[in-house]
Design a protein around this motif. Structure first.
Motif, PDB file in Angstrom:
ATOM      1  N   ARG A  64     -17.441  -1.225   1.157  1.00 49.51           N
ATOM      2  CA  ARG A  64     -16.149  -0.633   0.802  1.00 49.51           C
ATOM      3  C   ARG A  64     -16.346   0.739   0.203  1.00 49.51           C
ATOM      4  O   ARG A  64     -16.630   0.875  -0.990  1.00 49.51           O
TER       5      ARG A  64
ATOM      6  N   ALA B 144     -12.232  -2.020   4.990  1.00 45.85           N
ATOM      7  CA  ALA B 144     -11.744  -3.307   4.475  1.00 45.85           C
ATOM      8  C   ALA B 144     -11.379  -4.296   5.584  1.00 45.85           C
ATOM      9  O   ALA B 144     -11.188  -5.469   5.310  1.00 45.85           O
TER      10      ALA B 144
ATOM     11  N   HIS C 127       0.845  -1.197   0.000  1.00 42.97           N
ATOM     12  CA  HIS C 127       0.000   0.000   0.000  1.00 42.97           C
ATOM     13  C   HIS C 127       0.878   1.245   0.000  1.00 42.97           C
ATOM     14  O   HIS C 127       2.032   1.196   0.429  1.00 42.97           O
TER      15      HIS C 127
ATOM     16  N   ASN D 117      -6.339  -1.516   1.308  1.00 45.13           N
ATOM     17  CA  ASN D 117      -7.276  -2.299   2.126  1.00 45.13           C
ATOM     18  C   ASN D 117      -7.174  -1.812   3.567  1.00 45.13           C
ATOM     19  O   ASN D 117      -6.617  -2.488   4.420  1.00 45.13           O
TER      20      ASN D 117
END
Ligand code: FAD
Ligand code: NAP
Length: 865
Positions: A511, A504, A330, A498
Motif C-alpha cells: 500500500r 488496494a 472516498h 482504497n
C-alpha cells in the motif's frame, strides 16, 4: 492480423534496444529510436499492435480524455492525416488509429507478435541484457525498455468459487475479438469502475436481465459524447503547436484554465455555476478542477461530491438504488472518476438491478450463478469488470534480474522504488515507461507517454554522443525521488482511498501511492532539469570512463516550491530595500490575503503593562471548557516587523492543536526602539501572563513560552532570565526557526543566502536595525552565548532551507550539552517561513502536529516541585 508483420524476419539476436509492448508507448519508442539509428526489437504478447486498445474490446469501451488530446502530437503531418470522428473515440477507432500509425511509420517489421517476454537478465561483465521470450528466443541488447502498460495485467478473479461457474465468463479486459451476443441472456456484471460503468448501459440494451454487483460506488459524470468540443478544435486549428505545448505544460496533460477559486470561500452561486459548467463540459479534468483545493481540502471536496450525489439522486428513480449508487466512502477524485453515457439512467430500466455488496456481500460463486449473503442468483453470463494489477503488475510479471542477481519483484516487494519513475538502482540500462513514480495514470497518457519516450531516446542519444555505455541512477537520487513522490501524495487526499492507485485492489499488494501526483508540467520540468544538469543523479560509464553528478533533484516540499515560484513570479521588491514603515505596510497587506487559520473558541484583545507603556496582546481560547494550559507567544519579524496579530493563523493553529490558551503579545520594535527594548517587553509579558494565568482562563504554572524567528530569540532570552531570577515557572520553550546567534557565518547562511524568503541580506537588515554590533554578543541578543543549564525543556524546530537552520541546531545541541531536555524537529524541505503558512503550505501541518504533540506532553506533565 500480424501476418504482414514479419515476426522476427528482420530481427537480430543482438540489438541496441529491446522494447516490450506495442501500445502507444512501444510504437512511438520504436519510431523514435529507429529514426536515431538504433537497432530495435519489439516484443508483444498480443497478435497485433494497440496494447490497451487491442485487449479491451468490451461494449462501450472508449477513451475518457478527449481525442483532441488523447492522440499522438509528435508529428503535425500525422495529425493532418487523421481525423477523429467524435469527442471520445470508441475502442475500434482508437485501435484503427494505432494500426494506421504503425503502417504509416512502417513499424511492424521490427515487432514480434505473440511473443511474451518472460525474463531479462543483466550481465554485468558484458554490460548487456539477455531477453528471453515465450517463443524460446533470447535476444541480447544494451538497453532494455519495458513499455508494458500500467493497466495491462487483469486482476485475477479473487471471489470464492469463481472457477465453478458453468455459464459463459468474460473479462472486460480480455473481451473476445469476435464480440459476444448477450441477447436474451441473464447477465451479471461484477465491478463498477470505468470498465463496468462504460459497459453496463450497452450490456443492458442486449440482456434480458442485468444484475450489477457493486462493491464500491464510483463517481461518474456524463461524457456528453458527440462532436469534439468546438473550443478545443478551434484552438487546435488556430495554433496547433501552441495548443500542444499548453497540454505538455499543463497539470494533467490537457490544456485547461486553472482556477484559484477555493471551495470553502466561493459563494453558493459561484460554486453552482462552476460545477454545472464542468458537468456540462463532460471532461474529467474540468470536474476535477471545479475548485483549486478540492484535491487537498476535505470540505471543498465534499462540496463537489455532494453536487454529484444530487445529480445521481435526480437521475435514478428508485431512492434506495440512488442512495446505493452514491459514493460516500472516498473523496471525489481519489479513485479514478468515470465518464459515462447513460450509466445512472440504466438503473431505471425494469430488467436492471443493483446489488449492493456492502450490505449483502458475495458469499460464493456457484455453478449456476452468484450467492450473496441475502440471495441466490442464476445467470447465463458473468462479466468481470474487476480491474487490473495496475502500475507494477506487468513490470514485476517479468523475471527482470539486475546487477546483483536481485529481481525487480524482489526489490519492489515493499513497493516500487524508482528514480523519475523511469529507472531503478541495480538495474543498469533499464527503463520503464509510465512506471510508478511518474504521472502516467493520473494524466492524459498520450502526452505522458510521448514525454517519456522522448526523454529515454534523448538519453540514449546523449550516452552515445558521450561514448558512455551504461546508465544507472544513484541510491541518493532514487531515495530523494521516492521521498518527493511521497511528499506530493501526502498533501493530497489520494492516500485516504482504497484505490488501485494505492494498490488496494490487489490482495497483498504493498500500500503506497504509486503514481506521481505533482503534475505533468512539474514532472516534465524535473526530467528536463536532470538532463540539463548532465544527468543529475545518474552514474554514466563506459569501460574507460565514468561520470556521476550525484544529487537530489527536488528537495523542497512541493507546496513550498509552489509558493516560492508564485512569489518569484510576482517579482516582489526585497523587504530590505524598503524603509521599516514601508516594509510593515507591505507585510500587513500580504497578511491580509492569507487564510485566517482555524476557528478557535474565543478571541480576546487586551493590553498588559510593559516597561515603556502598554503592550497589546491577542488571546486565542480553545472551544473546550477551561481552564487550559497557557502558551505565551512572541511573533516573528526580525524585531522590526509584526505585532500581536501578524502570526494569527499560526497562533490559532497552536491553540486548536494543543488545546491551550495562546496569548500573542506585541513588543516594541526597532529601529524606533532598539535592543534591548524587545527583550525587556518580552520579559514584562512573561511576568504578567504568569501572574494573571487564572484570569486569562489558564492553569497557574502550566505555561510554555513560544515564538517564531526573532520571537523565538526572545523565548530563549526570557527563559534564561526566568531561571536567573527564580521565576516565573516556565514548563517549556518552543523555538520555531529561532535566531540564536548574530554571527551569520554558518553553512546554512551560505547555502540559503537567497531564494527562500528570509535571505541573508534581510537578516543583516534586521540585525542592523535591532542591535549595535558591539552589543550583539550579549546573551540577551545572542542567547547561544548565554548560560544554558537549568533551563526548561525545549522544542527547537529548524527548517532545512533557512539561513538560521544551523544556529537553531547549535542551540539545540548546546542545550542538550547543558543537560536540558531537547526535542529537535528538523523540518525537511521547509523554509524559514513555510511552517507558519497555515492553510497555504499544507505540508507544514505535519510538522505543527508533531510540535503540538510534544508541546502537549510538556504542558500536561506534572510539575516537579
Ligand atoms: P499498453 O497499451 O497497455 O500496452 C502495453 C503492451 O505491452 C500490451 O499490448 C501488452 O500485451 C504488452 N505486454 C505487457 N507485458 C508484456 C510482456 N511481458 N511481453 C510482451 N508483451 C507484453 N489513458 C488515457 O490517458 N486516456 C484514456 O482515455 C484511457 N482509457 C483507457 C481505457 C481502458 C479500458 C484502459 C484499460 C486504459 C485506458 N487508459 C487511458 C490508459 C491506457 O492504458 C494508456 O492510455 C495507453 O493506452 C497505454 O499505452 P502503453 O503502450 O503504455 O501500454
Ligand atoms: P477498476 O477501476 O479497478 O474497477 C474494478 C471494479 O471491480 C471496482 O468497482 C471494484 O470494486 C470491483 N471489484 C474488484 N474486485 C472485486 C471483487 N472481488 N468483488 C467485487 N467487486 C470487485 O477497473 P476498471 O474499471 O477496469 O478501470 C481501471 C482503470 O482503467 C480506470 O480507472 C481507468 O484509468 C482505465 N479505464 C479507463 C476507461 C475509460 O473510460 N477510458 C475505461 C476503462 C478503464 P472496489 O472499488 O471496491 O475495489
Amino acid at each position: 492480423m500480424a501476418a504482414d508483420g514479419n515476426n522476427g524476419a528482420s530481427a537480430g539476436s543482438q540489438v541496441d534496444v529491446v522494447v516490450v509492448g506495442a501500445g502507444f508507448s512501444g510504437l512511438y519508442l520504436l519510431h523514435r529510436l529507429r529514426a536515431e539509428g538504433f537497432s530495435v526489437r519489439v516484443f508483444e504478447a498480443a497478435s497485433d499492435v494497440g496494447g490497451t486498445w487491442f485487449w479491451n474490446r468490451y461494449p462501450g469501451a472508449r477513451c475518457d480524455i478527449p481525442t483532441t488530446d488523447y492522440t499522438f502530437g509528435f508529428d503535425p503531418e500525422l495529425e493532418r492525416a487523421w481525423t477523429w470522428s467524435e469527442k471520445y473515440a470508441t475502442q475500434p477507432e482508437i485501435l484503427r488509429y494505432l494500426q494506421f500509425v504503425t503502417d504509416r511509420y512502417d513499424l511492424r517489421r521490427d515487432i514480434t507478435f505473440d511473443a511474451r517476454v518472460e525474463g531479462a537478465e543483466w550481465d554485468d561483465k558484458t554490460g548487456l541484457w539477455a531477453v528471453r521470450t515465450s517463443t524460446g528466443e533470447t535476444v541480447s541488447c544494451r538497453y532494455y525498455v519495458m513499455a508494458t502498460g500500467c493497466l495491462s495485467v487483469p486482476k485475477a478473479p479473487d471471489i470464492e468459487g469463481a472457477p465453478r461457474f458453468a455459464g459463459e465468463v468474460y473479462f472486460t479486459s480480455r473481451w473476445p475479438h469476435e464480440g459476444v451476443d448477450l441477447t436474451g441472456k441473464r447477465v451479471a456484471v461484477v465491478g463498477t469502475g470505468s470498465s463496468g460503468i462504460q459497459s453496463i448501459p450497452l450490456i443492458a440494451q442486449q440482456a434480458a436481465q442485468l444484475t450489477v454487483f457493486q462493491r464500491t460506488p464510483n463517481f461518474s459524470i456524463p461524457a456528453h459524447n458527440g462532436p469534439a468540443s468546438a473550443d478545443r478544435l478551434g484552438r487546435l486549428a488556430a495554433d496547433r503547436d501552441a495548443y500542444r505545448t499548453a497540454g505538455k505544460w499543463s497539470r494533467g496533460g490537457v490544456p485547461m484554465e486553472a482556477t484559484d477559486i477555493l471551495g470553502g470561500t466561493a459563494s453558493e452561486d459561484v460554486r453552482r455555476e462552476r460545477f454545472e459548467a464542468a458537468w456540462e463540459a463532460g471532461e474529467l479534468f474540468a470536474i476535477l478542477g471545479v475548485f483549486a483545493d478540492q484535491g487537498v481540502d476535505p470540505a471543498s471536496n465534499e462540496i463537489v461530491s455532494e453536487m454529484i450525489r444530487e445529480k445521481i439522486r435526480s437521475i435514478v428513480d428508485d431512492p434506495e438504488t440512488a442512495e446505493a449508487l452514491c459514493p460516500k466512502d472516498h473523496y471525489f477524485g481519489t479513485k479514478r472518476p468515470c465518464l459515462d453515457s447513460g450509466y445512472y439512467a440504466t438503473f431505471n430500466s425494469p430488467h436492471v438491478r443493483l446489488v449492493d455488496l456492502r450490505s449483502t456481500p458475495i458469499t460464493t460463486i456457484t455453478e449456476a450463478g452468484i450467492d450473496t449473503a441475502a440471495e441466490s442468483f442464476e445467470f447465463d453470463v458473468i462479466v468481470y469488470a474487476t480491474g487490473f494489477d495496475a502500475m507494477t503488475g506487468a513490470l514485476v510479471g517479468v523475471d527482470v534480474t539486475g546487477r546483483a542477481g536481485v529481481t525487480l519483484k524482489e526489490k519492489w516487494a515493499d513497493g516500487p522504488s524508482t528514480y523519475l519513475g523511469l529507472t531503478t538502482v541495480g538495474f543498469p540500462n533499464f527503463f520503464a515507461l509510465t512506471g510508478p513514480g511518474s504521472p502516467s495514470v493520473l494524466s492524459n497518457m498520450a502526452v505522458s507517454i510521448e514525454q517519456h519516450v522522448d526523454w529515454v531516446t534523448d538519453c540514449l542519444v546523449d550516452l552515445r554522443a558521450k561514448g558512455m555505455t551504461r546508465i544507472e541512477p544513484t541510491p541518493l537520487a532514487e531515495d530523494g525521488w521516492n521521498q518527493h513522490v511521497a511528499d506530493c501524495a501526502a498533501i493530497s487526499l489520494h492516500p485516504t482511498a482504497n484505490s488501485w492507485y494505492m494498490g488496494a485492489n490487489v490482495p497483498g499488494k504493498p500500500r503506497v501511492f504509486y503514481p506521481y501526483i505533482g503534475g505533468v508540467d512539474n514532472y516534465r520540468a524535473v526530467c528536463d532539469e536532470v538532463r540539463a544538469k548532465d544527468y543529475l543523479g545518474f552514474r554514466l560509464s563506459a569501460p574507460e570512463a565514468e561520470q556521476c553528478h550525484d544529487g537530489v533533484i527536488r528537495r523542497l516540499q512541493p507546496d513550498v516550491a509552489m509558493v516560492l515560484d508564485a512569489m518569484a513570479q510576482m517579482e516582489l521588491p526585497p523587504l530590505e530595500s524598503m524603509s521599516p514603515p514601508e516594509a510593515r505596510a507591505f507585510m500587513e497587506m500580504s497578511n491580509g490575503a492569507r487564510p485566517p487559520g482555524p476557528d478557535v473558541g474565543e478571541v480576546v484583545d487586551g493590553v498588559l503593562p510593559g516597561p515603556a507603556g502598554e503592550l497589546e496582546y491577542r488571546l486565542f481560547r480553545p472551544g473546550s471548557p477551561g481552564p487550559h494550559p497557557v502558551v505565551l507567544y512572541f511573533h516573528g519579524g526580525g524585531w522590526v516587523l509584526g505585532d500581536q496579530v501578524s502570526d494569527e493563523p499560526l497562533c490559532r493553529d497552536l491553540c486548536v492543536r494543543t488545546e491551550a490558551v495562546v496569548v500573542s503579545v506585541n513588543y516594541r520594535h526597532a529601529p524606533e526602539a532598539r535592543y534591548p527594548a524587545a527583550a525587556e517587553d518580552a520579559w514584562a509579558a512573561l511576568q504578567w501572563v504568569a501572574a494573571h494565568a487564572i484570569e486569562l482562563g489558564g492553569i497557574p504554572d502550566d505555561l510554555v513560552v513560544a515564538g517564531w524567528s526573532a520571537g523565538a530569540n526572545l523565548v530563549a532570552v526570557v527563559t534564561q532570565r526566568a531561571r536567573d531570577e527564580g521565576g516565573p515557572v516556565v514548563r517549556g520553550q518552543l523555538m520555531l526557526t529561532p535566531v540564536t546567534d548574530s554571527a551569520m557565518k554558518t553553512r546554512s547562511y551560505q547555502e540559503n543566502a537567497d531564494g527562500y524568503v528570509l535571505t541573508a541580506p534581510l537578516m543583516r537588515w534586521f540585525w542592523d536595525h535591532y542591535c549595535d554590533p558591539a552589543q550583539r554578543a550579549e546573551p540577551t541578543a545572542t542567547p547561544l552565548r548565554g548560560r544554558l543549564d537549568g533551563l526548561p525543556p525545549a522544542i527547537v524546530v529548524t527548517a532545512e532551507f533557512d539561513p538560521l537552520r544551523d544556529e537553531g541546531i547549535a542551540y539545540a545541541e548546546a542545550l542538550r550539552a547543558a543537560g536540558v531536555p531537547v526535542e529537535h524537529l528538523a523540518a525537511r524541505g521547509h523554509t524559514h517561513t513555510s511552517l507558519t503558512m497555515v492553510g497555504v503550505v499544507l505540508s507544514g501541518a505535519r510538522v505543527r502536529e508533531e510540535i503540538a504533540l510534544r508541546l502537549g506532553a510538556l504542558l500536561r506533565e506534572p510539575v516537579e516541585v
